[in-house]
Design a protein around this motif. Structure first.
Motif, short mmCIF file in Angstrom:
data_model
loop_
_atom_site.label_atom_id
_atom_site.label_comp_id
_atom_site.label_asym_id
_atom_site.label_seq_id
_atom_site.Cartn_x
_atom_site.Cartn_y
_atom_site.Cartn_z
N LEU A 33 0.51 33.90 -7.62
CA LEU A 33 0.49 35.10 -8.44
C LEU A 33 0.04 36.33 -7.65
O LEU A 33 0.64 37.39 -7.75
CB LEU A 33 -0.45 34.89 -9.64
CG LEU A 33 -0.51 36.00 -10.67
CD1 LEU A 33 0.72 35.97 -11.53
CD2 LEU A 33 -1.76 35.85 -11.52
N GLU A 34 -0.99 36.19 -6.84
CA GLU A 34 -1.61 37.34 -6.20
C GLU A 34 -0.95 37.76 -4.89
O GLU A 34 -1.06 38.93 -4.49
CB GLU A 34 -3.09 37.10 -5.96
CG GLU A 34 -3.38 36.11 -4.85
CD GLU A 34 -4.82 35.68 -4.77
OE1 GLU A 34 -5.65 36.14 -5.57
OE2 GLU A 34 -5.13 34.87 -3.88
N ILE A 37 1.23 40.93 -4.79
CA ILE A 37 0.43 42.11 -5.14
C ILE A 37 -0.46 42.50 -3.96
O ILE A 37 -0.53 43.68 -3.59
CB ILE A 37 -0.41 41.85 -6.41
CG1 ILE A 37 0.52 41.56 -7.59
CG2 ILE A 37 -1.32 43.03 -6.71
CD1 ILE A 37 -0.18 41.01 -8.82
N LYS A 72 -1.15 46.15 -11.72
CA LYS A 72 -0.26 45.09 -11.23
C LYS A 72 -0.82 43.71 -11.55
O LYS A 72 -0.10 42.83 -12.01
CB LYS A 72 -0.05 45.21 -9.72
CG LYS A 72 0.75 46.40 -9.30
CD LYS A 72 2.21 46.10 -9.38
CE LYS A 72 2.98 47.27 -8.78
NZ LYS A 72 4.37 46.94 -8.56
N ALA A 76 0.79 40.83 -14.18
CA ALA A 76 1.37 39.75 -13.38
C ALA A 76 1.77 38.53 -14.20
O ALA A 76 2.75 37.87 -13.89
CB ALA A 76 0.40 39.35 -12.27
#
Length: 84
Positions: A33-34, A37, A72, A76
């Motif tokens: 997920l991160e 970003i 963001k 997400a």
């Protein structure tokens, strides 16, 4: 940031908290997920450390860019709530 699962049905279908695999799964999911970003804002990140759902960040960018980073993360995934 504090990440929490809002949808207990999702949690139960993927992995029940307290099982031996739940921490591993949560770590894999958060990395997935991160990563995009973090890569987008890498030029402003001096230090980024995460332990399960706790994040420590040293930021060199503007407050406006930091707000964009938070937005963001907030958008997400619908099942994750990134509070502060």
């Amino acid at each position: 940031y504090v990440a929490s699962v809002r949808n207990s049905e999702w949690q139960m279908t993927i992995s029940t908290m307290g099982t031996s695999f739940s921490v591993t799964y949560a770590t894999i999911f958060m990395i997935w997920l991160e990563t995009p970003i973090i890569n987008e804002f890498r030029q402003h990140i001096v230090l980024y450390k995460r332990y399960i759902d706790d994040i420590f960040l040293i930021w060199s960018g503007s407050a406006t860019e930091l707000c964009r980073l938070r937005e963001k993360f907030g958008m997400a995934n619908d099942n994750i709530n990134h509070g502060h």
